[in-house]
Design a protein around this motif. Sequence first.
Motif, mmCIF file in Angstrom:
data_model
loop_
_atom_site.group_PDB
_atom_site.id
_atom_site.type_symbol
_atom_site.label_atom_id
_atom_site.label_comp_id
_atom_site.label_asym_id
_atom_site.label_seq_id
_atom_site.Cartn_x
_atom_site.Cartn_y
_atom_site.Cartn_z
ATOM 1 N N VAL A 94 23.490 -31.174 -24.457
ATOM 2 C CA VAL A 94 22.530 -31.281 -23.351
ATOM 3 C C VAL A 94 23.020 -32.275 -22.310
ATOM 4 C CG1 VAL A 94 20.140 -31.846 -22.750
ATOM 5 C CG2 VAL A 94 20.667 -30.746 -24.950
ATOM 6 N N MET A 95 23.623 -33.358 -22.780
ATOM 7 C CA MET A 95 24.122 -34.440 -21.929
ATOM 8 C C MET A 95 25.527 -34.789 -22.397
ATOM 9 S SD MET A 95 22.334 -38.194 -21.504
ATOM 10 C CE MET A 95 22.975 -39.445 -20.388
ATOM 11 N N PRO A 96 26.498 -34.872 -21.483
ATOM 12 C CA PRO A 96 27.869 -35.176 -21.909
ATOM 13 C C PRO A 96 27.941 -36.432 -22.769
ATOM 14 C CG PRO A 96 27.811 -34.600 -19.591
ATOM 15 C CD PRO A 96 26.383 -34.719 -20.035
ATOM 16 N N LEU A 97 28.785 -36.384 -23.784
ATOM 17 C CA LEU A 97 28.911 -37.520 -24.693
ATOM 18 C C LEU A 97 29.287 -38.791 -23.939
ATOM 19 C CD1 LEU A 97 28.983 -38.678 -27.552
ATOM 20 C CD2 LEU A 97 31.366 -37.911 -27.728
ATOM 21 N N GLU A 98 30.142 -38.656 -22.929
ATOM 22 C CA GLU A 98 30.552 -39.826 -22.149
ATOM 23 C C GLU A 98 29.349 -40.483 -21.476
ATOM 24 O OE1 GLU A 98 31.848 -36.837 -21.947
ATOM 25 O OE2 GLU A 98 33.831 -37.126 -22.866
ATOM 26 N N ALA A 99 28.420 -39.647 -20.991
ATOM 27 C CA ALA A 99 27.226 -40.184 -20.332
ATOM 28 C C ALA A 99 26.341 -40.921 -21.334
ATOM 29 C CB ALA A 99 26.445 -39.053 -19.668
ATOM 30 N N ILE A 100 26.249 -40.390 -22.548
ATOM 31 C CA ILE A 100 25.460 -41.043 -23.589
ATOM 32 C C ILE A 100 26.068 -42.404 -23.935
ATOM 33 C CG2 ILE A 100 24.698 -40.908 -25.995
ATOM 34 C CD1 ILE A 100 24.677 -37.840 -25.697
ATOM 35 N N ILE A 101 27.398 -42.409 -24.103
ATOM 36 C CA ILE A 101 28.087 -43.661 -24.443
ATOM 37 C C ILE A 101 27.961 -44.666 -23.307
ATOM 38 C CG2 ILE A 101 30.301 -44.702 -25.010
ATOM 39 C CD1 ILE A 101 29.083 -42.957 -27.222
ATOM 40 N N ASP A 102 28.093 -44.192 -22.063
ATOM 41 C CA ASP A 102 27.970 -45.088 -20.907
ATOM 42 C C ASP A 102 26.576 -45.710 -20.833
ATOM 43 O OD1 ASP A 102 30.568 -44.623 -20.182
ATOM 44 O OD2 ASP A 102 30.084 -43.130 -18.643
ATOM 45 N N ALA A 103 25.550 -44.901 -21.103
ATOM 46 C CA ALA A 103 24.180 -45.409 -21.061
ATOM 47 C C ALA A 103 23.970 -46.479 -22.131
ATOM 48 C CB ALA A 103 23.191 -44.263 -21.255
ATOM 49 N N CYS A 104 24.536 -46.238 -23.307
ATOM 50 C CA CYS A 104 24.423 -47.224 -24.384
ATOM 51 C C CYS A 104 25.270 -48.458 -24.098
ATOM 52 C CB CYS A 104 24.849 -46.587 -25.707
ATOM 53 S SG CYS A 104 23.762 -45.264 -26.276
ATOM 54 N N HIS A 105 26.437 -48.250 -23.468
ATOM 55 C CA HIS A 105 27.330 -49.363 -23.147
ATOM 56 C C HIS A 105 26.674 -50.319 -22.151
ATOM 57 C CE1 HIS A 105 31.162 -51.426 -22.572
ATOM 58 N NE2 HIS A 105 30.932 -51.383 -21.275
ATOM 59 N N MET B 175 29.351 -53.540 -26.604
ATOM 60 C CA MET B 175 30.178 -53.235 -27.764
ATOM 61 C C MET B 175 30.263 -51.729 -28.034
ATOM 62 S SD MET B 175 28.960 -56.307 -30.340
ATOM 63 C CE MET B 175 30.292 -56.046 -31.507
ATOM 64 N N ILE B 176 29.368 -50.969 -27.427
ATOM 65 C CA ILE B 176 29.350 -49.522 -27.642
ATOM 66 C C ILE B 176 30.246 -48.860 -26.606
ATOM 67 C CG2 ILE B 176 27.920 -47.439 -27.680
ATOM 68 C CD1 ILE B 176 25.572 -49.194 -28.526
ATOM 69 N N ASP B 177 31.408 -48.382 -27.052
ATOM 70 C CA ASP B 177 32.343 -47.725 -26.131
ATOM 71 C C ASP B 177 32.919 -46.441 -26.731
ATOM 72 O OD1 ASP B 177 33.941 -48.765 -28.094
ATOM 73 O OD2 ASP B 177 35.042 -50.152 -26.789
ATOM 74 N N SER B 178 32.339 -45.991 -27.845
ATOM 75 C CA SER B 178 32.791 -44.757 -28.481
ATOM 76 C C SER B 178 31.697 -44.260 -29.413
ATOM 77 C CB SER B 178 34.074 -45.006 -29.282
ATOM 78 O OG SER B 178 33.804 -45.879 -30.371
ATOM 79 N N MET B 179 31.884 -43.063 -29.953
ATOM 80 C CA MET B 179 30.918 -42.510 -30.894
ATOM 81 C C MET B 179 30.752 -43.416 -32.109
ATOM 82 S SD MET B 179 29.180 -39.718 -32.330
ATOM 83 C CE MET B 179 29.814 -38.128 -31.865
ATOM 84 N N ASP B 180 31.872 -43.845 -32.683
ATOM 85 C CA ASP B 180 31.803 -44.701 -33.871
ATOM 86 C C ASP B 180 31.149 -46.044 -33.562
ATOM 87 O OD1 ASP B 180 32.971 -42.773 -35.462
ATOM 88 O OD2 ASP B 180 35.000 -43.552 -35.215
ATOM 89 N N ALA B 181 31.437 -46.578 -32.375
ATOM 90 C CA ALA B 181 30.824 -47.849 -31.983
ATOM 91 C C ALA B 181 29.323 -47.670 -31.785
ATOM 92 C CB ALA B 181 31.472 -48.375 -30.706
ATOM 93 N N TYR B 182 28.929 -46.512 -31.263
ATOM 94 C CA TYR B 182 27.501 -46.226 -31.106
ATOM 95 C C TYR B 182 26.811 -46.210 -32.465
ATOM 96 C CZ TYR B 182 23.271 -43.486 -30.924
ATOM 97 O OH TYR B 182 21.986 -43.064 -31.106
ATOM 98 N N VAL B 183 27.427 -45.550 -33.424
ATOM 99 C CA VAL B 183 26.847 -45.467 -34.768
ATOM 100 C C VAL B 183 26.751 -46.861 -35.381
ATOM 101 C CG1 VAL B 183 27.214 -44.612 -37.109
ATOM 102 C CG2 VAL B 183 27.600 -43.100 -35.154
ATOM 103 N N LEU B 184 27.822 -47.650 -35.229
ATOM 104 C CA LEU B 184 27.893 -48.964 -35.869
ATOM 105 C C LEU B 184 27.005 -50.002 -35.191
ATOM 106 C CD1 LEU B 184 29.242 -50.629 -38.092
ATOM 107 C CD2 LEU B 184 31.095 -51.145 -36.479
ATOM 108 N N PHE B 185 27.002 -50.008 -33.858
ATOM 109 C CA PHE B 185 26.295 -51.065 -33.131
ATOM 110 C C PHE B 185 24.990 -50.600 -32.476
ATOM 111 C CE2 PHE B 185 30.879 -52.262 -32.821
ATOM 112 C CZ PHE B 185 30.814 -53.352 -33.682
ATOM 113 N N GLY B 186 24.689 -49.311 -32.603
ATOM 114 C CA GLY B 186 23.447 -48.796 -32.046
ATOM 115 C C GLY B 186 22.543 -48.214 -33.114
#
Length: 197
Positions: free
Chosen positions: A138-149, A154-165
């Motif tokens: 629905v939303m590009p993964l890069e946009a999701i990561i950018d919003a979380c970043h 510390m969130i700059d990738s899928m794994d970082a999102y899982v670990l730090f989000g």
Amino acid sequence: MSQRKSGGSAVFVMTRCGILAAMAVILYYIEIPVVAFYKLDLSTLPAILAGFAMGPLPGVAVVVIKNLVHMLGTSTACVGELADILVLSSFAVVSSLVFRKNPSQKGAALSMAAGAATITVVGSLANKFMLIPFFSKVMPLEAIIDACHAINPMIDSMDAYVLFGAAPFNLIKGIILSLLTLLLYKKMSGFIRSRMS
């Protein structure tokens, strides 16, 4: 136990599961904003109480019924509800099994710690393999990561999102649910378990 008494107990368990599931459905729609798209709801609480009082299967039943009702108005093609069933059933099952082996105040505390740890691990895996893959359509993964970043550098990738989000959020959710369970169980256990013996 006679067949009649066993049947009556089964009906009573189903009735109590229905009541707790109705409570869970209502709580599901009461969301507390935390940060970004993270929202906390307390709909797992009735399932944990059911697991404590009646065992793991009634706990899972409450989670499943709640999500079946929510699927009628799903906005995630049922992916969110399936993930919810997986994650929150794991909490209800683990915590109730630990508590049933040691039904004491110490056992309750240990069961909640185990449940919080379980929801953290299973919730992180569900995010990585179910929720993020769905939302990235629905939303590009890069946009999701950018919003979380923007919220957590510390969130700059899928794994970082899982670990730090995802992991910290699920841990906090597990701790809150655990504290509320410990506060409410003694008050509600009589209602849940009455006439089951």
